[in-house]
Design an enzyme around this catalytic site. Sequence first.
Site, PDB file in Angstrom:
ATOM      1  N   SER A   1      -2.576   2.955   8.737  1.00 34.09           N
ATOM      2  CA  SER A   1      -2.947   2.498   7.389  1.00 34.09           C
ATOM      3  C   SER A   1      -4.448   2.692   7.181  1.00 34.09           C
ATOM      4  CB  SER A   1      -2.554   1.033   7.223  1.00 34.09           C
ATOM      5  OG  SER A   1      -3.155   0.501   6.064  1.00 34.09           O
TER       6      SER A   1
ATOM      7  N   GLU B   1      -1.975  11.123   1.599  1.00 33.77           N
ATOM      8  CA  GLU B   1      -2.554  11.109   0.248  1.00 33.77           C
ATOM      9  C   GLU B   1      -3.455  12.330   0.052  1.00 33.77           C
ATOM     10  OE1 GLU B   1      -4.676   7.507  -0.988  1.00 33.77           O
ATOM     11  OE2 GLU B   1      -5.884   8.725  -2.351  1.00 33.77           O
TER      12      GLU B   1
HETATM   13  O1  0CM Z   1      -3.518   5.088   2.237  1.00 33.93           O
HETATM   14  P1  0CM Z   1      -3.216   4.063   3.302  1.00 33.93           P
HETATM   15  O2  0CM Z   1      -3.043   4.705   4.647  1.00 33.93           O
HETATM   16  O3  0CM Z   1      -4.174   2.939   3.289  1.00 33.93           O
HETATM   17  O4  0CM Z   1      -1.787   3.529   2.879  1.00 33.93           O
HETATM   18  P2  0CM Z   1      -1.058   2.149   3.032  1.00 33.93           P
HETATM   19  O5  0CM Z   1       0.389   2.436   2.872  1.00 33.93           O
HETATM   20  O6  0CM Z   1      -1.473   1.403   4.228  1.00 33.93           O
HETATM   21  O7  0CM Z   1      -1.582   1.330   1.780  1.00 33.93           O
HETATM   22  C1  0CM Z   1      -1.150   1.513   0.506  1.00 33.93           C
HETATM   23  C2  0CM Z   1      -1.448   2.739  -0.113  1.00 33.93           C
HETATM   24  C3  0CM Z   1      -1.672   3.753  -0.660  1.00 33.93           C
HETATM   25  C4  0CM Z   1      -1.907   4.978  -1.351  1.00 33.93           C
END
Ligand code: 0CM
Length: 320
Positions: free
Chosen positions: A227, A126
Amino acid sequence: MDVLLANPRGFCAGVKRAILIVENALKIYKKTIYIKHELVHNQYVIKKLRKKGVIFVEKISDIPDNSIVVFSAHGVSKKTKEKAIKKKLIILNATCPLVTKVHKEVSKASEKNIETIFIGHKGHPEVIGTIGQYNKKNSSQIHLIESIEDINKLSIEKNNTKLNFFTQTTLSINYTQSIIKALKKKFPHISGPKKEDICYATTNRQNAVIKLSKITDMILVIGSKNSSNSNRLTEIGKETGVFTKQIESFLDIKEKWIKNIKHIGITAGASAPEFLVKQVIEYLQKIGAKKPKEILGPEEKIIFNIPRYLTLPLHLKNYE
Ligand code: 0CM
Ligand code: SF4
């Protein structure tokens, strides 16, 4: 042993939308679907999609020309999008609308030549995607900071009046607020979002863990290692002083962890399916736990629609 379930937990609107886009595309196109990066950061979801024939790639150059590509929920940089267009790929954009919102703000700042500070974790997709909305050819720049210490390393004029900040959507609320406070102290003219860009799902899940920590002597966080939002839940659980462990599934639970536990709390990151929570509950009940109790929290009514041309009467039954 009492089992207490955090609320809200698990899938957020952005993750549901991303999965529905891919599930619908598989049914509509009946062709190989390529996904740039893991659609969401959850190994169960990724394995499930892989079994359906989806191919995950990190580079656009690994995708054959004229194929279908899905951008993951975390979003991509402008450059990545340009590469996909050059290869004549059919782009299905599963970027969470809340990430897209930050993309637009960063892009606007870049057009206006406003020096920008972005608070986020280096290397996270992101962060790469959002920073990649800022035009590198500008005379102004975008700077990534991860901590309060990083503020002192910035080579920006203290009295710069054309300066703003944005944040990753899945950061720790408390820590981010302390960074913003320090930023405002050093750069009194800095502007940014009213609060920060941390999303509703991250906020609600973090508050729910804090609530859980007051009534439990152990917390299990279901979420994959990469995550960010799940990792923040584990971090917050630990910060409260409650014994906290992050697991991919019930298979990771060690009996020694729960031997003397009387009240166990369970939560799940925004990309972890409820199915995994159910498996953990079943496992705990097999070793004597009581029926789980839902801890009340704010109801999440937010839904992100998927593009009309991808709409099929599908639902997420297989993940529940
Ligand atoms: O950003 P993150 O690592 O928390 O991603 P994720 O796939 O675990 O959660 C959803 C999102 C987004 C953007
Ligand atoms: Fe969107 Fe937040 Fe979910 Fe990420 S965690 S997909 S930003 S709603």
